[in-house]
Motif scaffolding. Structure first.
Motif, PDB file in Angstrom:
ATOM      1  N   MET A 187       0.820  -1.215   0.000  1.00  0.00           N
ATOM      2  CA  MET A 187       0.000   0.000   0.000  1.00  0.00           C
ATOM      3  C   MET A 187       0.853   1.263   0.000  1.00  0.00           C
ATOM      4  N   ILE A 188       2.131   1.130   0.345  1.00  0.00           N
ATOM      5  CA  ILE A 188       3.047   2.267   0.421  1.00  0.00           C
ATOM      6  C   ILE A 188       4.368   1.883  -0.226  1.00  0.00           C
ATOM      7  N   THR A 189       5.205   2.864  -0.484  1.00  0.00           N
ATOM      8  CA  THR A 189       6.582   2.576  -0.880  1.00  0.00           C
ATOM      9  C   THR A 189       7.296   2.107   0.378  1.00  0.00           C
ATOM     10  N   PRO A 190       7.970   0.938   0.329  1.00  0.00           N
ATOM     11  CA  PRO A 190       8.648   0.444   1.539  1.00  0.00           C
ATOM     12  C   PRO A 190       9.590   1.492   2.131  1.00  0.00           C
ATOM     13  N   ILE A 191       9.644   1.519   3.464  1.00  0.00           N
ATOM     14  CA  ILE A 191      10.456   2.499   4.188  1.00  0.00           C
ATOM     15  C   ILE A 191      11.685   1.799   4.742  1.00  0.00           C
ATOM     16  N   THR A 192      12.864   2.355   4.499  1.00  0.00           N
ATOM     17  CA  THR A 192      14.125   1.794   4.985  1.00  0.00           C
ATOM     18  C   THR A 192      14.408   2.285   6.398  1.00  0.00           C
ATOM     19  N   ILE A 193      14.806   1.344   7.263  1.00  0.00           N
ATOM     20  CA  ILE A 193      15.106   1.675   8.657  1.00  0.00           C
ATOM     21  C   ILE A 193      16.497   1.137   8.981  1.00  0.00           C
ATOM     22  N   SER A 194      17.311   1.966   9.586  1.00  0.00           N
ATOM     23  CA  SER A 194      18.684   1.593   9.954  1.00  0.00           C
ATOM     24  C   SER A 194      18.748   1.080  11.384  1.00  0.00           C
ATOM     25  N   PRO A 195      19.753   0.247  11.689  1.00  0.00           N
ATOM     26  CA  PRO A 195      19.923  -0.229  13.074  1.00  0.00           C
ATOM     27  C   PRO A 195      20.047   0.952  14.044  1.00  0.00           C
ATOM     28  N   GLY A 196      19.412   0.832  15.210  1.00  0.00           N
ATOM     29  CA  GLY A 196      19.467   1.882  16.218  1.00  0.00           C
ATOM     30  C   GLY A 196      18.477   3.003  16.000  1.00  0.00           C
ATOM     31  N   SER A 197      17.531   2.827  15.075  1.00  0.00           N
ATOM     32  CA  SER A 197      16.542   3.872  14.818  1.00  0.00           C
ATOM     33  C   SER A 197      15.131   3.309  14.941  1.00  0.00           C
ATOM     34  N   SER A 198      14.160   4.202  14.780  1.00  0.00           N
ATOM     35  CA  SER A 198      12.765   3.772  14.889  1.00  0.00           C
ATOM     36  C   SER A 198      11.913   4.551  13.897  1.00  0.00           C
ATOM     37  N   LEU A 199      10.695   4.079  13.738  1.00  0.00           N
ATOM     38  CA  LEU A 199       9.740   4.667  12.808  1.00  0.00           C
ATOM     39  C   LEU A 199       8.384   4.716  13.492  1.00  0.00           C
ATOM     40  N   SER A 200       7.712   5.854  13.448  1.00  0.00           N
ATOM     41  CA  SER A 200       6.349   5.921  13.975  1.00  0.00           C
ATOM     42  C   SER A 200       5.399   6.019  12.782  1.00  0.00           C
ATOM     43  N   PHE A 201       4.152   5.558  12.991  1.00  0.00           N
ATOM     44  CA  PHE A 201       3.213   5.504  11.877  1.00  0.00           C
ATOM     45  C   PHE A 201       1.770   5.617  12.360  1.00  0.00           C
ATOM     46  N   THR A 202       0.922   6.015  11.433  1.00  0.00           N
ATOM     47  CA  THR A 202      -0.533   5.937  11.565  1.00  0.00           C
ATOM     48  C   THR A 202      -1.065   5.578  10.191  1.00  0.00           C
ATOM     49  N   TYR A 203      -1.741   4.438  10.103  1.00  0.00           N
ATOM     50  CA  TYR A 203      -2.313   3.975   8.840  1.00  0.00           C
ATOM     51  C   TYR A 203      -3.726   3.468   9.091  1.00  0.00           C
ATOM     52  N   ARG A 204      -4.505   3.391   8.028  1.00  0.00           N
ATOM     53  CA  ARG A 204      -5.863   2.854   8.142  1.00  0.00           C
ATOM     54  C   ARG A 204      -6.132   1.890   6.996  1.00  0.00           C
ATOM     55  N   ARG A 205      -7.094   1.001   7.232  1.00  0.00           N
ATOM     56  CA  ARG A 205      -7.571   0.047   6.225  1.00  0.00           C
ATOM     57  C   ARG A 205      -6.450  -0.805   5.638  1.00  0.00           C
ATOM     58  N   PHE A 206      -5.610  -1.368   6.473  1.00  0.00           N
ATOM     59  CA  PHE A 206      -4.513  -2.212   6.014  1.00  0.00           C
ATOM     60  C   PHE A 206      -4.727  -3.656   6.481  1.00  0.00           C
ATOM     61  N   GLY A 207      -4.035  -4.578   5.834  1.00  0.00           N
ATOM     62  CA  GLY A 207      -4.166  -5.989   6.162  1.00  0.00           C
ATOM     63  C   GLY A 207      -3.063  -6.517   7.050  1.00  0.00           C
ATOM     64  N   SER A 208      -1.831  -6.066   6.793  1.00  0.00           N
ATOM     65  CA  SER A 208      -0.710  -6.533   7.616  1.00  0.00           C
ATOM     66  C   SER A 208       0.467  -5.570   7.503  1.00  0.00           C
TER      67      SER A 208
END
Length: 127
Positions: free
Chosen positions: A80-101
């Motif tokens: 549903m989105i372009t995949p987001i890259t995450i590096s070791p030692g970091s984090s990502l916050s999100f808010t999404y709706r109507r998703f499956g997994s």
């Protein structure tokens, strides 16, 4: 009941209130890449509740030998989105709706163990 007033009419219209449920889940995640050139797909959340779900949370990536990707999938398993890259030692916050997994991809190009924490608060209406 919730009611609305129309400025051009004197009638009051009402609709039934909706009840929402809110749940929070936090869990550690871990995955190991043991074969070169084979990505490891790790599903950290599956929506088996309601199609009208809203999820707010974070993915924490504590340790690992390489960057990982975060992906949101619909109920058919398509991104549903372009995949987001995450590096070791970091984090990502999100808010999404109507998703499956929500899925993580650990890169098959780098052997090793990847670890972190996943936390989500879901909200959905109850009929």
């Amino acid at each position: 009941m919730a009611c609305n007033t129309n400025a051009s009419a004197t009638a009051l219209t009402c609709c039934s209130d909706k009840t929402f449920v809110q749940d929070k889940v936090c869990t550690p995640w871990s995955g190991t890449v043991v074969t070169l050139a084979t990505d490891v797909l790790l599903t950290v959340f599956t929506n088996n509740i309601n199609q009208n779900i809203v999820g707010t949370g974070y993915l924490q990536y504590d340790v690992g030998p390489a960057d990982i990707t975060f992906d949101l999938l619909n109920s058919a398993g398509a991104p549903m989105i372009t995949p987001i890259t995450i590096s070791p030692g970091s984090s990502l916050s999100f808010t999404y709706r109507r998703f499956g997994s929500i899925r993580l991809t650990l890169p098959g190009a780098t052997l090793g163990t990847y670890q972190g924490e996943f936390c989500i608060t879901t909200r959905y209406p109850v009929q």
